[in-house]
Design an enzyme around this catalytic site. Structure first.
Site, PDB file in Angstrom:
ATOM      1  N   CYS A 121       0.852  -1.191   0.000  1.00  0.00           N
ATOM      2  CA  CYS A 121       0.000   0.000   0.000  1.00  0.00           C
ATOM      3  C   CYS A 121       0.884   1.236   0.000  1.00  0.00           C
ATOM      4  O   CYS A 121       1.879   1.293   0.738  1.00  0.00           O
ATOM      5  CB  CYS A 121      -0.906  -0.004   1.239  1.00  0.00           C
ATOM      6  SG  CYS A 121      -1.998   1.429   1.366  1.00  0.00           S
ATOM      7  N   HIS A 163      -8.877  -3.576  -2.716  1.00  0.00           N
ATOM      8  CA  HIS A 163      -7.964  -2.795  -1.867  1.00  0.00           C
ATOM      9  C   HIS A 163      -8.409  -1.336  -1.807  1.00  0.00           C
ATOM     10  O   HIS A 163      -8.494  -0.735  -0.723  1.00  0.00           O
ATOM     11  CB  HIS A 163      -6.548  -2.917  -2.442  1.00  0.00           C
ATOM     12  CG  HIS A 163      -5.497  -2.142  -1.718  1.00  0.00           C
ATOM     13  ND1 HIS A 163      -4.493  -2.743  -0.985  1.00  0.00           N
ATOM     14  CD2 HIS A 163      -5.257  -0.807  -1.632  1.00  0.00           C
ATOM     15  CE1 HIS A 163      -3.688  -1.821  -0.474  1.00  0.00           C
ATOM     16  NE2 HIS A 163      -4.136  -0.633  -0.863  1.00  0.00           N
ATOM     17  N   GLU A 164      -8.698  -0.752  -2.970  1.00  0.00           N
ATOM     18  CA  GLU A 164      -9.076   0.662  -3.005  1.00  0.00           C
ATOM     19  C   GLU A 164     -10.456   0.896  -2.396  1.00  0.00           C
ATOM     20  O   GLU A 164     -10.680   1.907  -1.719  1.00  0.00           O
ATOM     21  CB  GLU A 164      -9.013   1.198  -4.439  1.00  0.00           C
ATOM     22  CG  GLU A 164      -7.656   1.089  -5.109  1.00  0.00           C
ATOM     23  CD  GLU A 164      -6.526   1.705  -4.301  1.00  0.00           C
ATOM     24  OE1 GLU A 164      -6.779   2.680  -3.552  1.00  0.00           O
ATOM     25  OE2 GLU A 164      -5.395   1.201  -4.394  1.00  0.00           O
ATOM     26  N   HIS A 167     -10.159   1.213   1.254  1.00  0.00           N
ATOM     27  CA  HIS A 167      -9.703   2.536   1.684  1.00  0.00           C
ATOM     28  C   HIS A 167     -10.877   3.467   1.964  1.00  0.00           C
ATOM     29  O   HIS A 167     -10.850   4.255   2.917  1.00  0.00           O
ATOM     30  CB  HIS A 167      -8.823   3.178   0.601  1.00  0.00           C
ATOM     31  CG  HIS A 167      -7.370   2.868   0.725  1.00  0.00           C
ATOM     32  ND1 HIS A 167      -6.618   3.152   1.845  1.00  0.00           N
ATOM     33  CD2 HIS A 167      -6.510   2.294  -0.157  1.00  0.00           C
ATOM     34  CE1 HIS A 167      -5.364   2.786   1.657  1.00  0.00           C
ATOM     35  NE2 HIS A 167      -5.264   2.256   0.452  1.00  0.00           N
TER      36      HIS A 167
END
Length: 219
Positions: A121, A163-164, A167
């Site tokens: 990351c 993953h995004e 966030h």
């Protein structure tokens, strides 16, 4: 190289860096521990606003300088549900785009395959740690004009989409690790962080001199 922009086929010679990255201004990337990385972000509402388009440009510029695959708005300190991506998957397909207010489709456990692959990351600069994620992902949201958007990914690109999206809910990949693995990743970050940040600074300086080079494949 085949290229998909916003999930649709584009010219194989789509520029690298993207026009957005060329227009935009790189920003400092937030680091684990900063509040904006650890809370759910606000939905995007100002569709068609020039400031929103400028934000996307700046995010692409930041992503390029940092040699990343994807970048969420809170990684440059902005409290909005928005992320961008520019990466190449295992099959040589380049994916480029942005999405606002994304929602991940639920993948039934019986029909998904988990792949454990190293994940890193930009906000945890340095370490890569094996993490299991589904090898297929679909996100539904809108573009910055407010038009509906459905993006599907497999393999590395599926990991990027998951993953995004994490966030935007205030979750980093290290939050999915066991406590011991998470502590080890943070320790490793402490050892590698200065080297990673120096490389980013050098790339930003090269960009300013007009000698920038294409981004690598960092996550």
């Amino acid at each position: 190289m085949p290229v998909l922009v916003q999930g649709r086929p584009a010219a194989d010679d789509h520029p690298h860096p993207t026009p957005e990255a060329v227009r935009g201004t790189p920003h400092r990337i937030t680091v684990i521990g900063e509040d904006v990385l650890h809370r759910r972000l606000r939905p995007v509402t100002g569709f068609g606003d020039p400031d929103l388009a400028r934000l996307v440009d700046d995010m692409f510029a930041t992503l390029h300088v940092a040699e990343g695959a994807g970048l969420a708005a809170n990684q440059i300190g902005v409290d909005l549900q928005l992320f961008v991506w520019d990466m190449t998957d295992e099959w040589g397909v380049r994916h480029v785009g942005h999405i606002a207010n994304p929602v991940l489709d639920e993948v039934p456990a019986a029909s998904r395959t988990l792949l454990e692959e190293p994940e890193g990351c930009l906000s945890v600069p340095g370490p890569y740690v094996p993490l299991a994620r589904p090898d297929h992902a679909v996100v539904r949201g809108v573009d910055i004009a407010g038009e509906p958007l459905v993006i599907e990914g497999r393999g590395y690109f599926a990991r990027c989409l998951q993953h995004e999206t994490d966030h935007l809910h205030g979750r980093l990949y290290v939050d999915r690790l066991a406590a011991r693995e998470r502590k080890a990743a943070v320790r490793e970050m402490g050892a590698l962080r200065d080297r990673v940040l120096a490389r980013r600074a050098a790339r930003e300086a090269a960009r300013g001199r007009g000698t920038d080079t294409p981004a690598g494949g960092a996550g």
